[in-house]
Design a protein around this motif. Structure first.
Motif, short mmCIF file in Angstrom:
data_model
loop_
_atom_site.label_atom_id
_atom_site.label_comp_id
_atom_site.label_asym_id
_atom_site.label_seq_id
_atom_site.Cartn_x
_atom_site.Cartn_y
_atom_site.Cartn_z
N GLY A 153 37.74 35.04 47.87
CA GLY A 153 38.16 34.77 49.25
C GLY A 153 39.01 36.11 49.13
N PRO A 154 38.79 36.52 50.47
CA PRO A 154 39.55 38.09 50.80
C PRO A 154 40.79 38.59 49.62
CG PRO A 154 39.52 36.06 53.00
CD PRO A 154 39.59 35.72 51.43
N CYS A 155 41.34 37.75 49.60
CA CYS A 155 42.53 37.86 48.26
C CYS A 155 41.92 38.62 47.44
CB CYS A 155 43.46 36.92 47.91
SG CYS A 155 44.93 37.58 47.08
N VAL A 156 41.25 37.90 46.91
CA VAL A 156 40.24 38.42 45.15
C VAL A 156 39.35 39.52 46.07
CG1 VAL A 156 39.07 37.18 43.25
CG2 VAL A 156 40.16 35.74 44.11
N SER A 157 39.04 39.87 47.23
CA SER A 157 38.17 40.80 47.01
C SER A 157 39.06 42.35 47.42
CB SER A 157 37.04 40.56 48.24
OG SER A 157 36.42 39.87 47.73
N ALA A 158 40.13 41.45 47.80
CA ALA A 158 40.73 43.14 48.42
C ALA A 158 41.64 43.24 46.99
CB ALA A 158 42.08 42.34 48.89
#
Length: 187
Positions: A22-27
């Protein structure tokens, strides 16, 4: 997760933890903001297919993730979502908020480490870790029992949870209580 603004925000965080995407993991892993103005667009669906479908089912149209970091040291991620797709119009302001949250958390951490600081003496890592302690314990137990690395053990927990539409925390609780065996015979 240290906090969420509402039930949908908490569910978004739980989904990313359960799925490992998800975006959090990627960020966090890329140490840069991830701005997804339309969760239904082809690119995010390809990057985080399981998360994207689940988040859309919650009514999430856009998600913006900002790493909380000082230099190259990351301490977390600030996620913001909204129901309707659309670009983030105040990116500079959002980055300033992320910086302010980072400083506030670092100041809080400093207070925790001084005598008489707030709370029970736990640091931010402890507070965050406690939310998923059983997952970390089950990961270690599976890794030791099956003689696999912890990455594979966590993948087994997440895979089982996904296949059975359960939270990874629940699966980990069952593993630790001896109610579930995720050895080779489960594959």
């Amino acid at each position: 997760m240290l906090g969420a603004s509402d039930a949908v925000g908490a569910r978004i965080e739980q989904l990313q933890f359960d799925l490992g995407e998800g975006p959090c993991v990627s960020a966090f892993s890329d140490a840069r903001p991830v701005l997804v103005s339309d969760l239904g667009a082809a690119d995010p669906s390809g990057r985080w297919p399981m998360f994207t479908r689940a988040a859309q089912a919650l009514g999430v149209g856009a998600l913006f993730a900002f790493p909380l970091q000082v230099g190259i040291s990351g301490i977390g991620v600030l996620d913001c979502y909204r129901a309707n797709p659309g670009a983030l119009e105040a990116e500079a302001e959002a980055l300033a908020v992320a910086d302010a949250v980072t400083l506030a958390l670092l100041n809080y951490q400093a207070q925790l480490t001084t005598e008489g600081g707030p709370g029970d003496g736990a640091d931010l890592f402890d507070l965050s870790w406690r939310n998923h302690a059983v997952v970390h314990q089950a990961t270690g137990a599976l890794a030791a029992r099956l003689k696999i690395d912890t990455g594979e053990a966590l993948a087994r927990l997440r895979g089982y949870a996904f296949r059975h539409a359960r939270r990874v925390d629940e699966v980990a609780e069952d593993v630790m209580a001896g109610r579930l065996d995720l050895g080779e015979e489960q594959e």
